[in-house]
Design a protein around this motif. Structure first.
Motif, PDB file in Angstrom:
ATOM      1  N   GLY A 323       0.823  -1.203   0.000  1.00 27.79           N
ATOM      2  CA  GLY A 323       0.000   0.000   0.000  1.00 27.79           C
ATOM      3  C   GLY A 323       0.856   1.250   0.000  1.00 27.79           C
ATOM      4  N   SER A 324       0.275   2.337   0.499  1.00 30.72           N
ATOM      5  CA  SER A 324       0.970   3.623   0.489  1.00 30.72           C
ATOM      6  C   SER A 324       1.512   4.011   1.860  1.00 30.72           C
ATOM      7  CB  SER A 324       0.007   4.723  -0.004  1.00 30.72           C
ATOM      8  OG  SER A 324      -1.144   4.783   0.842  1.00 30.72           O
ATOM      9  N   GLU A 325       1.380   3.094   2.840  1.00 30.76           N
ATOM     10  CA  GLU A 325       1.867   3.399   4.180  1.00 30.76           C
ATOM     11  C   GLU A 325       3.390   3.506   4.184  1.00 30.76           C
ATOM     12  OE1 GLU A 325      -0.051   3.933   6.788  1.00 30.76           O
ATOM     13  OE2 GLU A 325      -1.915   3.539   5.701  1.00 30.76           O
ATOM     14  N   GLU A 326       3.904   4.328   5.125  1.00 29.49           N
ATOM     15  CA  GLU A 326       5.343   4.441   5.266  1.00 29.49           C
ATOM     16  C   GLU A 326       5.896   3.257   6.047  1.00 29.49           C
ATOM     17  OE1 GLU A 326       7.552   6.622   4.023  1.00 29.49           O
ATOM     18  OE2 GLU A 326       5.897   7.462   2.855  1.00 29.49           O
ATOM     19  N   ARG A 327       7.072   2.814   5.698  1.00 31.15           N
ATOM     20  CA  ARG A 327       7.738   1.703   6.403  1.00 31.15           C
ATOM     21  C   ARG A 327       8.293   2.220   7.731  1.00 31.15           C
ATOM     22  NH1 ARG A 327      11.065  -2.731   4.267  1.00 31.15           N
ATOM     23  NH2 ARG A 327      11.289  -4.177   6.035  1.00 31.15           N
ATOM     24  N   ASP A 328       8.033   1.478   8.811  1.00 35.73           N
ATOM     25  CA  ASP A 328       8.549   1.839  10.124  1.00 35.73           C
ATOM     26  C   ASP A 328      10.059   1.607  10.144  1.00 35.73           C
ATOM     27  OD1 ASP A 328       9.177   2.242  12.762  1.00 35.73           O
ATOM     28  OD2 ASP A 328       7.936   0.611  13.557  1.00 35.73           O
ATOM     29  N   PRO A 329      10.872   2.675  10.363  1.00 30.16           N
ATOM     30  CA  PRO A 329      12.330   2.488  10.355  1.00 30.16           C
ATOM     31  C   PRO A 329      12.830   1.576  11.455  1.00 30.16           C
ATOM     32  CG  PRO A 329      11.742   4.677  11.145  1.00 30.16           C
ATOM     33  CD  PRO A 329      10.488   4.071  10.615  1.00 30.16           C
ATOM     34  N   ASN A 330      12.014   1.373  12.504  1.00 33.02           N
ATOM     35  CA  ASN A 330      12.389   0.482  13.599  1.00 33.02           C
ATOM     36  C   ASN A 330      11.713  -0.876  13.503  1.00 33.02           C
ATOM     37  OD1 ASN A 330      14.010   2.475  14.946  1.00 33.02           O
ATOM     38  ND2 ASN A 330      12.110   3.455  15.629  1.00 33.02           N
ATOM     39  N   GLY A 331      11.090  -1.158  12.368  1.00 32.27           N
ATOM     40  CA  GLY A 331      10.386  -2.415  12.182  1.00 32.27           C
ATOM     41  C   GLY A 331      11.329  -3.535  11.784  1.00 32.27           C
ATOM     42  N   PRO A 332      10.803  -4.754  11.630  1.00 33.12           N
ATOM     43  CA  PRO A 332      11.636  -5.914  11.282  1.00 33.12           C
ATOM     44  C   PRO A 332      12.217  -5.796   9.883  1.00 33.12           C
ATOM     45  CG  PRO A 332       9.306  -6.496  11.212  1.00 33.12           C
ATOM     46  CD  PRO A 332       9.377  -5.123  11.800  1.00 33.12           C
ATOM     47  N   LEU A 333      13.390  -6.387   9.707  1.00 38.62           N
ATOM     48  CA  LEU A 333      14.093  -6.396   8.432  1.00 38.62           C
ATOM     49  C   LEU A 333      14.402  -7.829   8.032  1.00 38.62           C
ATOM     50  CD1 LEU A 333      16.740  -3.567   8.935  1.00 38.62           C
ATOM     51  CD2 LEU A 333      14.916  -3.540   7.246  1.00 38.62           C
ATOM     52  N   GLY A 334      14.473  -8.053   6.727  1.00 44.17           N
ATOM     53  CA  GLY A 334      14.928  -9.336   6.222  1.00 44.17           C
ATOM     54  C   GLY A 334      16.408  -9.274   5.884  1.00 44.17           C
ATOM     55  N   VAL A 335      16.916 -10.356   5.300  1.00 42.88           N
ATOM     56  CA  VAL A 335      18.334 -10.423   4.947  1.00 42.88           C
ATOM     57  C   VAL A 335      18.700  -9.324   3.958  1.00 42.88           C
ATOM     58  CG1 VAL A 335      20.112 -11.852   3.885  1.00 42.88           C
ATOM     59  CG2 VAL A 335      18.435 -12.891   5.404  1.00 42.88           C
ATOM     60  N   VAL A 336      17.836  -9.075   2.982  1.00 40.80           N
ATOM     61  CA  VAL A 336      18.108  -8.036   1.981  1.00 40.80           C
ATOM     62  C   VAL A 336      18.146  -6.655   2.649  1.00 40.80           C
ATOM     63  CG1 VAL A 336      17.190  -6.865  -0.056  1.00 40.80           C
ATOM     64  CG2 VAL A 336      17.170  -9.359   0.063  1.00 40.80           C
ATOM     65  N   GLY A 337      17.217  -6.411   3.562  1.00 32.76           N
ATOM     66  CA  GLY A 337      17.188  -5.122   4.237  1.00 32.76           C
ATOM     67  C   GLY A 337      18.428  -4.878   5.074  1.00 32.76           C
ATOM     68  N   VAL A 338      18.856  -5.895   5.817  1.00 28.81           N
ATOM     69  CA  VAL A 338      20.074  -5.770   6.623  1.00 28.81           C
ATOM     70  C   VAL A 338      21.284  -5.539   5.720  1.00 28.81           C
ATOM     71  CG1 VAL A 338      21.625  -7.001   8.181  1.00 28.81           C
ATOM     72  CG2 VAL A 338      19.159  -7.137   8.532  1.00 28.81           C
ATOM     73  N   SER A 339      21.352  -6.274   4.619  1.00 28.03           N
ATOM     74  CA  SER A 339      22.476  -6.123   3.687  1.00 28.03           C
ATOM     75  C   SER A 339      22.501  -4.727   3.078  1.00 28.03           C
ATOM     76  CB  SER A 339      22.375  -7.177   2.577  1.00 28.03           C
ATOM     77  OG  SER A 339      22.399  -8.480   3.111  1.00 28.03           O
ATOM     78  N   ARG A 340      21.327  -4.208   2.739  1.00 30.15           N
ATOM     79  CA  ARG A 340      21.262  -2.871   2.157  1.00 30.15           C
ATOM     80  C   ARG A 340      21.765  -1.831   3.162  1.00 30.15           C
ATOM     81  NH1 ARG A 340      17.916  -0.188  -1.729  1.00 30.15           N
ATOM     82  NH2 ARG A 340      16.722  -2.103  -2.088  1.00 30.15           N
ATOM     83  N   LEU A 341      21.325  -1.938   4.419  1.00 33.92           N
ATOM     84  CA  LEU A 341      21.765  -0.986   5.437  1.00 33.92           C
ATOM     85  C   LEU A 341      23.266  -1.072   5.659  1.00 33.92           C
ATOM     86  CD1 LEU A 341      18.965  -1.107   8.169  1.00 33.92           C
ATOM     87  CD2 LEU A 341      19.318   0.577   6.364  1.00 33.92           C
TER      88      LEU A 341
END
Length: 449
Positions: A323-341
């Protein structure tokens, strides 16, 4: 953004996570072997085997999907007792019957993997305390890794703090409530500027008080009033003895952490204290390792809160991803998200965010990941370690009650009966992984917008 540095950040965290998983499994492997359990496999990853080598009775290897690991011990379930000769099995569509059949099939397969001579070397043959040691060994290894990384970060690299090295010197004395862009026309010259203090000077002593931290500077200046006091600074390797005459002015009230205090109405609280007109330099300052236990406890409780609210947080992730909701910056991350950070951290080109700050951030990420592995694996659901821990605890309670009542030993808890629930939990984990993977791609969390 440097592609090479981005890739380096991904590689560092990827290798760190892989090593954490490998050591997690070592935490299971070593006590299992110590207690005599026959361990047939030690694998990092899932799916097809990429590389393996057998040493003794254990096959060690890597698998194609690097999203976890496992060791395989014989006799995880009570042995299959067999069936009378001539017994004919009948298919059934009843749910309870299917659950029972799944349990029996699993036990039969387990029993076929070893002979009677190894019956005493099975996991189920262990005492309850030994089962707990084996199953808690993995999560405990992640906890130790997290604590070691926190210690390196706290005492080796340092935590954010303001140092006594002067970053800037005020040109004039402005009211505490003055806006940041206020000019100095008609205002009194700042005492530090008049005393000859310059940016880059390191304050060593004020009014006879030795200076080690920025809080020492604040205390000494505020207590000086409007007296002329000696100030010792180090400039370019040379020690200079200066004199400064602070003024008494309305300055913000500070709390124990040095932050300004506001009243119930949101107004800045002030007090009449000495004012010099200098600001310290933010930096990473090594601290005592005595801070680590408090940090570890805080990380543990915060991670626990995240896991307890994980269904709600995953719903929010889905809302953002589809949807159009903003992603919570303190929310859960997957492997791709951790790698990107990790890649963003390594390749960041931000003022004040240099190699030391990048290293501290990457170490902090790995410490947090290991704390998450520790807490998550304690969840009392199969196939997680916590599910086996719960089974061992129930077994211990059953045996204690049987002894109190003078009854026969009820034997080990048959965890095979929970296989349908185990499969359901595994499917949920897979769906969660896919959701986070999709969200990390279409709606990623970034550190630097």
């Amino acid at each position: 953004m440097s592609i090479a540095l981005f890739a380096l950040g991904v590689l560092v965290v990827g290798l760190g996570l892989a090593l954490s998983i490998a050591l997690h499994e070592v935490g299971h492997l070593l006590p299992a072997k110590l207690f005599g359990v026959r361990v047939t496999q030690y694998m990092i990853g899932f799916g097809p085997t990429v590389l393996s080598r057998t040493r003794g009775e254990t096959e060690y290897g890597l698998k194609a999907i690097p999203l976890g690991g496992y060791i395989r011990m014989i006799g995880m379930f009570p042995p299959h007792k067999g069936e009378p000769e001539g017994t004919i099995r009948e298919d059934s569509t009843g749910f309870l019957q299917q659950m029972s059949q799944m349990s029996e099939d699993a036990k039969e397969f387990e029993s076929s993997q070893y002979g009677q001579e190894d019956a005493h070397r099975t996991f189920v043959a262990l005492s309850v305390p030994k089962k707990l040691v084996v199953m808690l060994g993995g999560p405990t290894m992640n906890l130790l890794i997290s604590i070691v990384l926190m210690t390196v970060m706290v005492s080796g690299i340092g935590l954010p703090a303001v140092t006594p090295t002067v970053q800037s010197v005020s040109e004039c004395v402005l009211p505490a409530e003055a806006p940041a862009d206020a000019g100095c026309e008609g205002e009194q010259e700042a005492p530090a500027l008049a005393a000859g203090i310059r940016p880059g000077d390191t304050l060593q002593e004020i009014d006879g008080h030795p200076i080690d931290t920025w809080s020492d500077v604040t205390v000494a200046i505020r207590a000086s009033g409007d007296r002329t006091v000696p100030v010792v600074v180090e400039r370019d390797g040379e020690t200079l003895h200066l004199e400064a005459t602070p003024i008494v002015d309305a300055r913000p009230v500070l709390d124990a952490d040095g932050a300004a205090v506001y009243d119930a109405n949101g107004d800045l609280m002030t007090e009449q204290v000495g004012f010099l007109g200098v600001s310290g330099t933010p930096d990473l300052v090594p601290q005592s390792p005595a801070l680590v236990p408090e940090m570890a406890w805080s990380a543990f409780t915060q991670t626990g809160k995240i896991i307890l609210t994980l269904p709600v947080r995953l719903y929010d992730v889905a809302q953002a991803a589809f949807g159009s909701e903003e992603r919570d910056p303190n929310g859960p991350l997957g492997v791709v998200g951790v790698s990107r950070l990790a890649g963003e951290v390594a390749s960041a080109d931000q003022p004040g965010f240099e190699l030391k700050e990048k290293a501290a951030t990457l170490i902090s990420m790995l410490a947090s990941l290991n704390m998450a592995l520790f807490v998550f694996n304690l969840v009392p659901l199969l196939p997680l370690d916590g599910g086996h821990v719960l089974g061992a605890l129930i077994e211990g309670v059953r045996r204690r009650i049987a002894r109190w009542r003078g009854r026969l030993d009820p034997g080990p808890v048959d965890m095979s009966r929970l296989l349908p629930l185990t499969n359901a939990v595994a499917i949920i984990f897979i769906l969660m992984t896919v959701l986070l993977l999709y969200a990390d791609i279409v709606k990623p969390i970034t550190l630097f917008p």
